[in-house]
Scaffold this active site. Structure first.
Site, PDB file in Angstrom:
ATOM      1  N   ARG A 164       0.702  -1.229  -0.073  1.00  0.00           N
ATOM      2  CA  ARG A 164       0.034   0.017   0.003  1.00  0.00           C
ATOM      3  C   ARG A 164       0.927   1.117   0.005  1.00  0.00           C
ATOM      4  O   ARG A 164       0.673   2.071   0.707  1.00  0.00           O
ATOM      5  CB  ARG A 164      -1.077   0.164   1.275  1.00  0.00           C
ATOM      6  CG  ARG A 164      -1.941  -1.113   1.352  1.00  0.00           C
ATOM      7  CD  ARG A 164      -2.815  -1.144   0.321  1.00  0.00           C
ATOM      8  NE  ARG A 164      -3.916  -2.223   0.532  1.00  0.00           N
ATOM      9  CZ  ARG A 164      -3.744  -3.584   0.100  1.00  0.00           C
ATOM     10  NH1 ARG A 164      -2.847  -3.839  -0.517  1.00  0.00           N
ATOM     11  NH2 ARG A 164      -4.494  -4.574   0.803  1.00  0.00           N
ATOM     12  N   SER A 238     -10.701   0.113   3.651  1.00  0.00           N
ATOM     13  CA  SER A 238      -9.889   0.085   4.568  1.00  0.00           C
ATOM     14  C   SER A 238      -9.617   1.181   5.287  1.00  0.00           C
ATOM     15  O   SER A 238      -8.794   2.001   4.560  1.00  0.00           O
ATOM     16  CB  SER A 238      -8.907  -1.021   4.382  1.00  0.00           C
ATOM     17  OG  SER A 238      -9.217  -2.012   3.864  1.00  0.00           O
ATOM     18  N   GLU A 334      -4.940   4.430   6.356  1.00  0.00           N
ATOM     19  CA  GLU A 334      -4.435   4.305   4.894  1.00  0.00           C
ATOM     20  C   GLU A 334      -4.812   5.302   3.866  1.00  0.00           C
ATOM     21  O   GLU A 334      -4.323   5.765   2.799  1.00  0.00           O
ATOM     22  CB  GLU A 334      -5.121   2.929   4.368  1.00  0.00           C
ATOM     23  CG  GLU A 334      -4.903   2.777   2.970  1.00  0.00           C
ATOM     24  CD  GLU A 334      -5.592   1.186   2.515  1.00  0.00           C
ATOM     25  OE1 GLU A 334      -5.090   0.188   3.066  1.00  0.00           O
ATOM     26  OE2 GLU A 334      -6.373   1.421   1.573  1.00  0.00           O
TER      27      GLU A 334
HETATM   28  P1  FAD Z   1      -8.746   9.238  -4.857  1.00  0.00           P
HETATM   29  O1  FAD Z   1      -9.334   8.804  -3.845  1.00  0.00           O
HETATM   30  O2  FAD Z   1      -9.342  10.322  -5.667  1.00  0.00           O
HETATM   31  O3  FAD Z   1      -7.436   9.711  -4.826  1.00  0.00           O
HETATM   32  C1  FAD Z   1      -6.334   9.006  -3.949  1.00  0.00           C
HETATM   33  C2  FAD Z   1      -4.880   9.658  -4.003  1.00  0.00           C
HETATM   34  O4  FAD Z   1      -4.343   9.600  -5.237  1.00  0.00           O
HETATM   35  C3  FAD Z   1      -4.958  11.000  -3.676  1.00  0.00           C
HETATM   36  O5  FAD Z   1      -3.660  11.313  -2.982  1.00  0.00           O
HETATM   37  C4  FAD Z   1      -4.806  11.611  -5.285  1.00  0.00           C
HETATM   38  O6  FAD Z   1      -4.273  12.982  -5.070  1.00  0.00           O
HETATM   39  C5  FAD Z   1      -4.060  10.670  -5.781  1.00  0.00           C
HETATM   40  N1  FAD Z   1      -4.451  10.692  -7.252  1.00  0.00           N
HETATM   41  C6  FAD Z   1      -5.655  10.053  -7.836  1.00  0.00           C
HETATM   42  N2  FAD Z   1      -5.444  10.075  -9.295  1.00  0.00           N
HETATM   43  C7  FAD Z   1      -4.331  10.582  -9.337  1.00  0.00           C
HETATM   44  C8  FAD Z   1      -3.449  10.701 -10.759  1.00  0.00           C
HETATM   45  N3  FAD Z   1      -3.920  10.508 -11.683  1.00  0.00           N
HETATM   46  N4  FAD Z   1      -2.097  11.420 -10.688  1.00  0.00           N
HETATM   47  C9  FAD Z   1      -1.519  11.530  -9.376  1.00  0.00           C
HETATM   48  N5  FAD Z   1      -2.064  11.427  -8.050  1.00  0.00           N
HETATM   49  C10 FAD Z   1      -3.371  10.660  -8.357  1.00  0.00           C
HETATM   50  N6  FAD Z   1      -7.795  -0.194  -2.397  1.00  0.00           N
HETATM   51  C11 FAD Z   1      -6.797  -1.300  -2.481  1.00  0.00           C
HETATM   52  O7  FAD Z   1      -5.763  -1.031  -2.540  1.00  0.00           O
HETATM   53  N7  FAD Z   1      -7.450  -2.420  -2.356  1.00  0.00           N
HETATM   54  C12 FAD Z   1      -8.964  -2.643  -2.220  1.00  0.00           C
HETATM   55  O8  FAD Z   1      -9.283  -3.764  -2.215  1.00  0.00           O
HETATM   56  C13 FAD Z   1      -9.639  -1.518  -2.125  1.00  0.00           C
HETATM   57  N8  FAD Z   1     -11.118  -1.744  -1.764  1.00  0.00           N
HETATM   58  C14 FAD Z   1     -11.691  -0.443  -1.506  1.00  0.00           C
HETATM   59  C15 FAD Z   1     -13.161  -0.750  -1.286  1.00  0.00           C
HETATM   60  C16 FAD Z   1     -13.954   0.361  -1.082  1.00  0.00           C
HETATM   61  C17 FAD Z   1     -15.341   0.285  -0.788  1.00  0.00           C
HETATM   62  C18 FAD Z   1     -13.361   1.556  -1.044  1.00  0.00           C
HETATM   63  C19 FAD Z   1     -14.279   2.815  -1.123  1.00  0.00           C
HETATM   64  C20 FAD Z   1     -12.218   1.965  -1.246  1.00  0.00           C
HETATM   65  C21 FAD Z   1     -11.134   0.607  -1.580  1.00  0.00           C
HETATM   66  N9  FAD Z   1      -9.806   0.993  -1.745  1.00  0.00           N
HETATM   67  C22 FAD Z   1      -9.098  -0.154  -1.906  1.00  0.00           C
HETATM   68  C23 FAD Z   1      -9.163   2.261  -1.980  1.00  0.00           C
HETATM   69  C24 FAD Z   1      -9.337   2.969  -3.149  1.00  0.00           C
HETATM   70  O9  FAD Z   1     -10.165   2.223  -4.077  1.00  0.00           O
HETATM   71  C25 FAD Z   1      -7.989   2.999  -3.811  1.00  0.00           C
HETATM   72  O10 FAD Z   1      -6.938   3.588  -3.287  1.00  0.00           O
HETATM   73  C26 FAD Z   1      -8.242   3.561  -5.255  1.00  0.00           C
HETATM   74  O11 FAD Z   1      -6.900   3.456  -6.100  1.00  0.00           O
HETATM   75  C27 FAD Z   1      -8.426   5.029  -5.061  1.00  0.00           C
HETATM   76  O12 FAD Z   1      -8.599   5.644  -6.393  1.00  0.00           O
HETATM   77  P2  FAD Z   1      -9.528   6.944  -6.700  1.00  0.00           P
HETATM   78  O13 FAD Z   1      -9.506   7.145  -8.268  1.00  0.00           O
HETATM   79  O14 FAD Z   1     -10.557   6.916  -6.018  1.00  0.00           O
HETATM   80  O15 FAD Z   1      -8.302   7.967  -6.038  1.00  0.00           O
HETATM   81  P1  NAP Z   2     -10.022 -10.801   4.773  1.00  0.00           P
HETATM   82  O1  NAP Z   2      -9.967 -11.701   3.526  1.00  0.00           O
HETATM   83  O2  NAP Z   2     -11.215 -11.049   5.695  1.00  0.00           O
HETATM   84  O3  NAP Z   2      -8.749 -11.160   5.465  1.00  0.00           O
HETATM   85  C1  NAP Z   2      -8.492  -9.979   6.416  1.00  0.00           C
HETATM   86  C2  NAP Z   2      -7.022  -9.603   6.274  1.00  0.00           C
HETATM   87  O4  NAP Z   2      -6.124 -10.898   6.420  1.00  0.00           O
HETATM   88  C3  NAP Z   2      -6.646  -9.079   4.961  1.00  0.00           C
HETATM   89  O5  NAP Z   2      -6.759  -7.485   5.208  1.00  0.00           O
HETATM   90  C4  NAP Z   2      -5.458  -9.812   4.393  1.00  0.00           C
HETATM   91  O6  NAP Z   2      -4.517  -8.725   4.189  1.00  0.00           O
HETATM   92  C5  NAP Z   2      -5.112 -10.822   5.527  1.00  0.00           C
HETATM   93  N1  NAP Z   2      -5.043 -12.113   4.855  1.00  0.00           N
HETATM   94  C6  NAP Z   2      -6.025 -12.771   4.561  1.00  0.00           C
HETATM   95  N2  NAP Z   2      -5.442 -13.861   4.086  1.00  0.00           N
HETATM   96  C7  NAP Z   2      -4.102 -13.668   3.838  1.00  0.00           C
HETATM   97  C8  NAP Z   2      -3.125 -14.511   3.196  1.00  0.00           C
HETATM   98  N3  NAP Z   2      -3.115 -15.805   2.864  1.00  0.00           N
HETATM   99  N4  NAP Z   2      -1.789 -13.888   3.088  1.00  0.00           N
HETATM  100  C9  NAP Z   2      -1.592 -12.701   3.632  1.00  0.00           C
HETATM  101  N5  NAP Z   2      -2.536 -11.997   4.243  1.00  0.00           N
HETATM  102  C10 NAP Z   2      -3.778 -12.443   4.334  1.00  0.00           C
HETATM  103  O7  NAP Z   2     -10.053  -9.548   4.023  1.00  0.00           O
HETATM  104  P2  NAP Z   2     -11.310  -8.452   3.445  1.00  0.00           P
HETATM  105  O8  NAP Z   2     -11.045  -7.364   4.361  1.00  0.00           O
HETATM  106  O9  NAP Z   2     -12.287  -9.198   3.247  1.00  0.00           O
HETATM  107  O10 NAP Z   2     -10.386  -8.088   2.059  1.00  0.00           O
HETATM  108  C11 NAP Z   2     -10.275  -8.909   1.024  1.00  0.00           C
HETATM  109  C12 NAP Z   2      -8.962  -8.481   0.215  1.00  0.00           C
HETATM  110  O11 NAP Z   2      -9.509  -7.089  -0.238  1.00  0.00           O
HETATM  111  C13 NAP Z   2      -7.890  -8.127   0.965  1.00  0.00           C
HETATM  112  O12 NAP Z   2      -6.703  -8.269   0.379  1.00  0.00           O
HETATM  113  C14 NAP Z   2      -7.827  -6.549   1.382  1.00  0.00           C
HETATM  114  O13 NAP Z   2      -6.673  -5.866   1.487  1.00  0.00           O
HETATM  115  C15 NAP Z   2      -8.657  -5.930   0.320  1.00  0.00           C
HETATM  116  N6  NAP Z   2      -9.469  -4.950   0.442  1.00  0.00           N
HETATM  117  C16 NAP Z   2      -8.795  -3.643   0.634  1.00  0.00           C
HETATM  118  C17 NAP Z   2      -9.419  -2.321   0.797  1.00  0.00           C
HETATM  119  C18 NAP Z   2      -8.565  -1.195   0.997  1.00  0.00           C
HETATM  120  O14 NAP Z   2      -9.303  -0.168   1.145  1.00  0.00           O
HETATM  121  N7  NAP Z   2      -7.363  -1.173   1.098  1.00  0.00           N
HETATM  122  C19 NAP Z   2     -10.878  -2.685   1.143  1.00  0.00           C
HETATM  123  C20 NAP Z   2     -11.453  -3.666   0.854  1.00  0.00           C
HETATM  124  C21 NAP Z   2     -10.862  -4.824   0.794  1.00  0.00           C
HETATM  125  P3  NAP Z   2      -4.213  -7.637   3.029  1.00  0.00           P
HETATM  126  O15 NAP Z   2      -5.342  -6.751   3.243  1.00  0.00           O
HETATM  127  O16 NAP Z   2      -2.926  -7.203   3.219  1.00  0.00           O
HETATM  128  O17 NAP Z   2      -4.429  -8.552   1.797  1.00  0.00           O
END
Ligand code: FAD
Ligand code: NAP
Length: 340
Positions: A164, A238, A334
């Site tokens: 991340r 998250s 995050e």
């Molecule tokens: P924004 O929220 O609009 O911006 C985020 C950041 O990126 C800001 O700092 C912005 O300035 C910068 N940015 C955006 N576009 C550009 C650009 N073109 N150039 C330079 N900087 C830029 N993230 C995960 O990693 N894994 C997940 O599974 C995941 N699940 C999610 C589930 C939900 C329900 C939600 C709400 C979020 C989740 N996220 C997850 C977080 C999010 O979706 C990601 O971080 C995504 O990449 C953000 O994209 P955005 O276009 O909405 O960016």
């Molecule tokens: P989950 O499957 O309930 O698992 C809980 C956490 O345990 C996850 O966050 C994941 O870490 C870790 N995990 C599970 N299995 C693993 C493995 N085999 N090895 C290493 N780490 C493991 O998670 P969840 O919340 O439903 O989300 C599912 C996936 O979607 C995850 O990868 C999560 O990161 C991603 N997600 C991200 C966001 C976001 O905003 N960043 C939002 C929703 C979902 P990791 O998170 O490091 O994968």
């Protein structure tokens, strides 16, 4: 390219927090972007690229020209029997890209289905889910410097991707606009299946030899079931990163908490699910004022009825302090925080 002044961003962030930008503009190409950079400079404003606002905490008004990219090309740059090389504009919706590539028989992105946001934001935190991270596919990231308008190109290693994390959250924080990414995908239908939640879903569906389409369908279904839809309960996914602690620290915690889930990393450190810590500390399902912790998913903070990013951050800080006191683990927020 005509910026609009004093625009509300409430409909443009998935936490639905109230915030006004000094000015806002949508650009649809390099010419527009250069004009926006010039306009911001002439107004003495910083320029800030936002996407779909799914990883933002807006803690107040934004003194900047906020730029949205409406570019939408997906271009095939090259192909072999085993791989394809694509250039994808920053303005493309991420989930659209995943579905489009799968339909073409270009594989790899399935585990990242349904992540909200634009392609241009994917490198920022190196989006990841179900054991796959964006960095796995990156050949190059194209960007423009906000200060000087210079076009730059970064290789995958220059992006310094981590968990991340990337250079765009550190040395290049808020200083470039990403305009496109180049990725390489496979023509071979391999799958990544190390997460238990994914394996369970596939098994419930009676799939024993999954192909990429099965993985895509399973990820979509499990995410729809487990994660709150921001359109219903405003959230930013998250709210905290999963902390990574030393092996010695996890051994010590396991003595008092034998149920502590631990995921050992290649370097011997241990990733602990922040959701588990927050739930153990008693926060799951709690609500204070207009904000709370989702009752089904302790890592998701929900804005039920607040306009205030400051209220949400104060709540998040109380959660982090209690986890720190109970487990000696510091949680890190995050989403990116902007505004005062
Ligand atoms: P924004 O929220 O609009 O911006 C985020 C950041 O990126 C800001 O700092 C912005 O300035 C910068 N940015 C955006 N576009 C550009 C650009 N073109 N150039 C330079 N900087 C830029 N993230 C995960 O990693 N894994 C997940 O599974 C995941 N699940 C999610 C589930 C939900 C329900 C939600 C709400 C979020 C989740 N996220 C997850 C977080 C999010 O979706 C990601 O971080 C995504 O990449 C953000 O994209 P955005 O276009 O909405 O960016
Ligand atoms: P989950 O499957 O309930 O698992 C809980 C956490 O345990 C996850 O966050 C994941 O870490 C870790 N995990 C599970 N299995 C693993 C493995 N085999 N090895 C290493 N780490 C493991 O998670 P969840 O919340 O439903 O989300 C599912 C996936 O979607 C995850 O990868 C999560 O990161 C991603 N997600 C991200 C966001 C976001 O905003 N960043 C939002 C929703 C979902 P990791 O998170 O490091 O994968």
């Amino acid at each position: 390219m005509q910026p609009r002044r004093a625009e509300s961003l409430k409909q443009r962030n998935t936490l639905a927090l109230q915030s006004h930008a000094s000015a806002l503009v949508e650009v649809s190409g390099m010419g527009d972007l250069t004009s926006a950079i010039d306009w911001a400079r002439s107004e003495g404003l910083p320029l800030l690229p936002f996407g779909e606002g799914s990883n933002l905490v807006l803690a107040g008004d934004i003194e900047a020209l906020v730029v949205y990219q409406a570019t939408a090309a997906i271009e095939l740059l090259g192909e072999s029997d085993t791989e394809v090389h694509l250039r994808v504009d920053a303005g493309v919706n991420w989930h659209h890209l995943v579905g489009y590539c799968l339909a073409q028989g270009w594989y790899g992105l399935e585990n990242l289905a349904l992540i909200p946001g634009q392609v241009g934001a994917a490198p920022i935190q190196n989006i990841g889910a179900y054991g796959v991270e964006f960095e796995r596919f990156v050949r190059a990231v194209h960007a423009v410097g906000i200060e000087d308008g210079k076009v730059i190109q970064l290789s995958s290693s220059e992006c310094q991707f981590g968990y991340r994390d990337s250079i765009f959250k550190r040395e290049l924080r808020d200083s470039v606009v990403i305009t496109a990414v180049e990725i390489v995908l496979s023509r071979l239908p391999t799958t990544q299946l190390k997460y238990p939640a994914l394996l369970e879903e596939l098994s419930d569906r009676g799939v024993s030899n999954p192909v990429p389409t099965d993985v895509f369908d399973a990820v979509v279904s499990v995410r729809r079931r487990r994660l709150p839809d921001p359109a219903v309960h405003a959230n930013a996914g998250s709210f905290f990163k999963n902390p990574v602690i030393s092996g010695a620290h996890s051994d010590q915690l396991l003595k008092a908490q034998p149920g502590l889930p631990c995921y050992e990393q290649d370097d011997g450190s241990v990733k602990i699910p922040a959701a588990w810590l927050i739930e153990q500390a008693g926060w799951k399902g709690t609500r204070e004022g207009g904000v709370g912790v989702h009752p089904e998913h302790a890592l998701v903070l929900v804005n039920y009825a607040s306009d205030s990013g400051a209220e949400l951050l104060a709540f998040a800080n109380r959660i982090a302090s209690s986890v720190s006191q109970q487990f000696g683990i510091e949680l890190e927020i995050e989403p990116r925080i902007y505004g005062r």
